[in-house]
Design an enzyme around this catalytic site. Structure first.
Site, PDB file in Angstrom:
ATOM      1  N   GLU A   1    -100.120  50.048 -27.645  1.00 22.15           N
ATOM      2  CA  GLU A   1     -99.366  50.319 -26.411  1.00 22.15           C
ATOM      3  C   GLU A   1    -100.117  51.299 -25.518  1.00 22.15           C
ATOM      4  O   GLU A   1     -99.540  52.099 -24.800  1.00 22.15           O
ATOM      5  CB  GLU A   1     -97.960  50.863 -26.739  1.00 22.15           C
TER       6      GLU A   1
ATOM      7  N   PRO B   1    -111.041  39.797 -27.530  1.00 23.04           N
ATOM      8  CA  PRO B   1    -112.235  40.549 -27.946  1.00 23.04           C
ATOM      9  C   PRO B   1    -112.840  41.402 -26.841  1.00 23.04           C
ATOM     10  O   PRO B   1    -113.352  42.493 -27.099  1.00 23.04           O
ATOM     11  CB  PRO B   1    -113.199  39.445 -28.395  1.00 23.04           C
TER      12      PRO B   1
ATOM     13  N   ARG C   1     -90.851  70.846 -56.648  1.00 23.35           N
ATOM     14  CA  ARG C   1     -92.153  71.111 -57.264  1.00 23.35           C
ATOM     15  C   ARG C   1     -92.304  72.595 -57.559  1.00 23.35           C
ATOM     16  O   ARG C   1     -92.117  73.438 -56.681  1.00 23.35           O
ATOM     17  CB  ARG C   1     -93.264  70.640 -56.322  1.00 23.35           C
TER      18      ARG C   1
ATOM     19  N   GLY D   1     -99.664  67.683 -52.260  1.00 27.35           N
ATOM     20  CA  GLY D   1    -100.892  67.893 -53.021  1.00 27.35           C
ATOM     21  C   GLY D   1    -101.484  66.575 -53.483  1.00 27.35           C
ATOM     22  O   GLY D   1    -101.461  65.573 -52.764  1.00 27.35           O
TER      23      GLY D   1
ATOM     24  N   ARG E   1     -93.789  52.258 -24.210  1.00 27.31           N
ATOM     25  CA  ARG E   1     -94.336  53.529 -24.698  1.00 27.31           C
ATOM     26  C   ARG E   1     -93.248  54.442 -25.229  1.00 27.31           C
ATOM     27  O   ARG E   1     -93.470  55.181 -26.199  1.00 27.31           O
ATOM     28  CB  ARG E   1     -95.156  54.182 -23.581  1.00 27.31           C
TER      29      ARG E   1
ATOM     30  N   ALA F   1    -111.049  42.331 -24.073  1.00 26.98           N
ATOM     31  CA  ALA F   1    -109.952  42.852 -23.253  1.00 26.98           C
ATOM     32  C   ALA F   1    -108.924  43.530 -24.145  1.00 26.98           C
ATOM     33  O   ALA F   1    -108.003  42.884 -24.643  1.00 26.98           O
ATOM     34  CB  ALA F   1    -109.301  41.729 -22.440  1.00 26.98           C
TER      35      ALA F   1
ATOM     36  N   GLN G   1     -95.091  81.185 -48.576  1.00 26.20           N
ATOM     37  CA  GLN G   1     -95.150  81.230 -47.121  1.00 26.20           C
ATOM     38  C   GLN G   1     -96.043  80.139 -46.549  1.00 26.20           C
ATOM     39  O   GLN G   1     -95.734  79.563 -45.491  1.00 26.20           O
ATOM     40  CB  GLN G   1     -95.636  82.605 -46.666  1.00 26.20           C
TER      41      GLN G   1
ATOM     42  N   GLN H   1    -106.076  58.217 -25.551  1.00 24.42           N
ATOM     43  CA  GLN H   1    -107.046  58.588 -24.511  1.00 24.42           C
ATOM     44  C   GLN H   1    -106.602  58.035 -23.155  1.00 24.42           C
ATOM     45  O   GLN H   1    -106.682  58.727 -22.135  1.00 24.42           O
ATOM     46  CB  GLN H   1    -108.442  58.065 -24.889  1.00 24.42           C
TER      47      GLN H   1
ATOM     48  N   THR I   1    -104.135  40.928 -25.978  1.00 21.79           N
ATOM     49  CA  THR I   1    -105.447  41.443 -26.380  1.00 21.79           C
ATOM     50  C   THR I   1    -106.437  40.339 -26.715  1.00 21.79           C
ATOM     51  O   THR I   1    -106.094  39.346 -27.370  1.00 21.79           O
ATOM     52  CB  THR I   1    -105.287  42.381 -27.588  1.00 21.79           C
TER      53      THR I   1
END
Length: 381
Positions: free
Chosen positions: A360, A125, A265, A336, A240, A127, A276, A364, A123
């Site tokens: 990797e 900047p 809890r 929570g 991947r 690419a 439920q 998208q 990698t």
């Protein structure tokens, strides 16, 4: 499940190590952003690095499904630690497939034993997703090469001994003008940027590397000149599967924590697991984690059978990454307010999950690959 007895034995060994050694250390490693060299030494002794290296080359010779099982279990302990296993697997696969005997002799054993640390340097900047944008160059210099350029967001850059660096060797040849070089990161002309402080997977060291007139001997070239892009792409499917397995491990850890907490809890006079709304959250987590796991195993088996696996690997990575983010968010919801507080495992898992949608190949890009494969080969399974 596809796993045989040997694969399950290896999985159980990784699970035990994750439960007894990795998981107790995870909170401190995340807090301090520390590189856990002592854990990696133990993993090297157990044979958890270079899982796919053939026995003839000093490795355990396990298949891709075994690698996926190990990655999931290590990630249940702490994804940053699993990430190191994945990095070594990618680099050792490159060496096995494309390295000379001398290169394999020099690097496979130290990487598998964790006595040397490697970085996979792609990698830049300009690419990231578009690898064709790389500007790092390696120009002929006598019998060797001279390397100039820079890389960013490189895994292990702050601590690595050796870098596998993708560079342009022919500026006019596009993808066919890239090559991979094995670079001593302690050499004159190599500079390291500061360690980046990340949102998640904080014990996984990331930083920048700058190369200024770094002299490379002829034997630094991995494989053939001009074949670097092809070599990089040749390990992507396996990479991947590794990240998808890591995402499944994060999701599984979140589910286990949420189930345990929901039983303990109490609200309105009973355990929240009796409500439920909480049960449905747990059910959705469980079904999506299992679906992601089966996608991963299916993709791994395709690789091991020598079948076309690109679509399956992209589907597994995309689904598992999205699942990990969504379902660790559900784990936080079960906890929570406590789930939003540092020191609770689910808060860390939520942060650790996000990168699985990015590295990797972003999710998208995975969708683009899946669509491309569908349109090229049809929708039949």
């Amino acid at each position: 499940m596809y796993a045989n007895e040997t694969q399950l034995q290896v999985r159980d060994m990784a699970r035990q190590f994750a439960e007894e050694v990795i998981r107790p250390a995870a909170e401190g490693l995340d807090r301090d952003e520390r590189f856990p060299a002592e854990l990696y030494q133990q993993m090297g002794e157990l044979g958890l690095f270079g899982i796919g290296v053939p026995e003839a080359m000093g490795g355990p010779g396990f298949d891709t499904l075994t690698y996926a099982l190990v990655m999931e279990e290590l990630s249940r302990g702490y994804a940053s630690v699993a990430d190191q296993c994945g990095l070594v697997e990618l680099i050792s696969t490159l060496l096995v497939r494309h390295g000379t005997e001398a290169q394999r002799d020099a690097w496979l054993a130290p990487l598998m034993r964790a006595t040397k640390r490697a970085a996979y340097c792609i990698t830049e900047p300009e690419a990231g997703t578009d690898v064709s944008g790389i500007r790092t160059t390696a120009e002929p210099d006598g019998e060797g090469w001279r390397l100039n350029g820079g890389k960013i967001w490189i895994h292990n850059a702050p601590v690595a001994d050796v870098g596998f660096v993708l560079a342009r060797t022919d500026k006019a040849a596009g993808h066919r003008g890239m090559s991979i070089f094995i670079v001593d990161l302690h050499a004159r002309g190599v500079e390291r940027g500061p360690k980046e402080h990340k949102m998640g997977q904080r014990a996984s060291q990331v930083g920048a590397l700058t190369f200024t007139d770094v002299k490379l001997e002829p034997e630094a070239l991995l494989g053939e000149a001009g074949k670097g892009f092809h070599m990089m792409m040749s390990v992507l499917d396996k990479g991947r599967v590794g990240i998808a397995s890591l995402a499944v491990g994060i999701g599984q850890a979140g589910l286990e924590a949420a189930v345990d907490y929901s039983r303990q809890r109490r609200q309105f006079g009973k355990a929240i697991s009796d409500f439920q709304g909480v049960q449905w959250l747990l059910a959705d987590m469980a079904k999506d984690i299992e679906a992601a796991r089966l996608l991963v195993h299916s993709a791994a088996v395709k690789i091991d059978r020598g079948e076309e696996a690109t679509k399956a690997c992209s589907m597994a990575k995309c689904f598992a990454g999205d699942m990990a983010v969504t379902r660790t968010a559900d784990a936080v919801q079960v906890f929570g307010g406590s789930g939003y507080i540092r020191g609770f495992e689910v808060e860390r898992l939520y942060r650790d999950a996000k990168i699985t949608q990015i590295y990797e190949g972003t999710n998208q890009i995975q969708r683009m690959i899946i669509a491309r494969e569908l349109l090229k080969h049809g929708a039949q399974a």
